[in-house]
Design a protein around this motif. Sequence first.
Motif, PDB file in Angstrom:
ATOM      1  N   VAL A   1      36.930  14.321  43.990  1.00  0.00           N
ATOM      2  CA  VAL A   1      37.688  13.948  42.828  1.00  0.00           C
ATOM      3  C   VAL A   1      37.037  14.610  41.802  1.00  0.00           C
ATOM      4  N   LEU A   2      35.624  14.659  41.585  1.00  0.00           N
ATOM      5  CA  LEU A   2      35.015  15.425  40.703  1.00  0.00           C
ATOM      6  C   LEU A   2      34.938  16.837  40.755  1.00  0.00           C
ATOM      7  N   VAL A   3      34.911  17.267  41.945  1.00  0.00           N
ATOM      8  CA  VAL A   3      35.208  18.850  42.073  1.00  0.00           C
ATOM      9  C   VAL A   3      36.743  19.092  41.598  1.00  0.00           C
ATOM     10  N   ALA A   4      37.694  18.636  41.738  1.00  0.00           N
ATOM     11  CA  ALA A   4      38.889  18.833  41.496  1.00  0.00           C
ATOM     12  C   ALA A   4      39.203  18.769  39.833  1.00  0.00           C
ATOM     13  N   ALA A   5      38.408  17.772  39.117  1.00  0.00           N
ATOM     14  CA  ALA A   5      38.404  17.398  37.919  1.00  0.00           C
ATOM     15  C   ALA A   5      37.720  19.006  37.113  1.00  0.00           C
TER      16      ALA A   5
ATOM     17  N   VAL B   1      40.038  26.055  34.970  1.00  0.00           N
ATOM     18  CA  VAL B   1      41.355  26.589  34.871  1.00  0.00           C
ATOM     19  C   VAL B   1      42.229  26.422  33.804  1.00  0.00           C
ATOM     20  N   THR B   2      42.394  25.244  33.118  1.00  0.00           N
ATOM     21  CA  THR B   2      43.142  24.972  32.120  1.00  0.00           C
ATOM     22  C   THR B   2      42.422  25.560  30.698  1.00  0.00           C
TER      23      THR B   2
ATOM     24  N   ASP C   1      38.988  34.601  28.545  1.00  0.00           N
ATOM     25  CA  ASP C   1      39.815  35.764  28.689  1.00  0.00           C
ATOM     26  C   ASP C   1      40.410  36.114  27.295  1.00  0.00           C
ATOM     27  N   SER C   2      40.587  35.135  26.401  1.00  0.00           N
ATOM     28  CA  SER C   2      40.704  35.753  24.952  1.00  0.00           C
ATOM     29  C   SER C   2      39.733  36.262  24.398  1.00  0.00           C
ATOM     30  N   LEU C   3      38.433  35.954  24.656  1.00  0.00           N
ATOM     31  CA  LEU C   3      37.303  36.534  24.061  1.00  0.00           C
ATOM     32  C   LEU C   3      37.164  38.049  24.698  1.00  0.00           C
ATOM     33  N   LEU C   4      37.344  38.399  25.904  1.00  0.00           N
ATOM     34  CA  LEU C   4      37.300  39.774  26.401  1.00  0.00           C
ATOM     35  C   LEU C   4      38.308  40.666  25.967  1.00  0.00           C
ATOM     36  N   GLY C   5      39.489  39.978  25.500  1.00  0.00           N
ATOM     37  CA  GLY C   5      40.425  41.136  25.063  1.00  0.00           C
ATOM     38  C   GLY C   5      41.274  41.832  26.134  1.00  0.00           C
ATOM     39  N   PRO C   6      42.435  42.278  25.895  1.00  0.00           N
ATOM     40  CA  PRO C   6      43.002  43.214  26.860  1.00  0.00           C
ATOM     41  C   PRO C   6      42.410  44.366  27.158  1.00  0.00           C
ATOM     42  N   GLN C   7      42.768  44.635  28.487  1.00  0.00           N
ATOM     43  CA  GLN C   7      42.153  45.936  29.040  1.00  0.00           C
ATOM     44  C   GLN C   7      43.321  46.865  29.629  1.00  0.00           C
TER      45      GLN C   7
END
Length: 52
Positions: free
Chosen positions: A22-26, A32-33, A40-46
């Motif tokens: 349960v801890l690993v799933a959390a 992921v959320t 990803d927003s910090l890296l910018g589009p590539q």
Amino acid sequence: MYAALWRILPGPVWLRIIILLVLVAAVLFVLVTWAFPWVDSLLGPQEGTVGP
């Protein structure tokens, strides 16, 4: 670190395994959320193109 985590979990072995799953799933859900989209927003589009 894992041994210390294993020692502080309550209950018999089968309950400890369930708690760890349960801890690993959390943790994966939180990553992921919120964490991965934030990074990803910090890296910018590539720009990526594949030529023939």
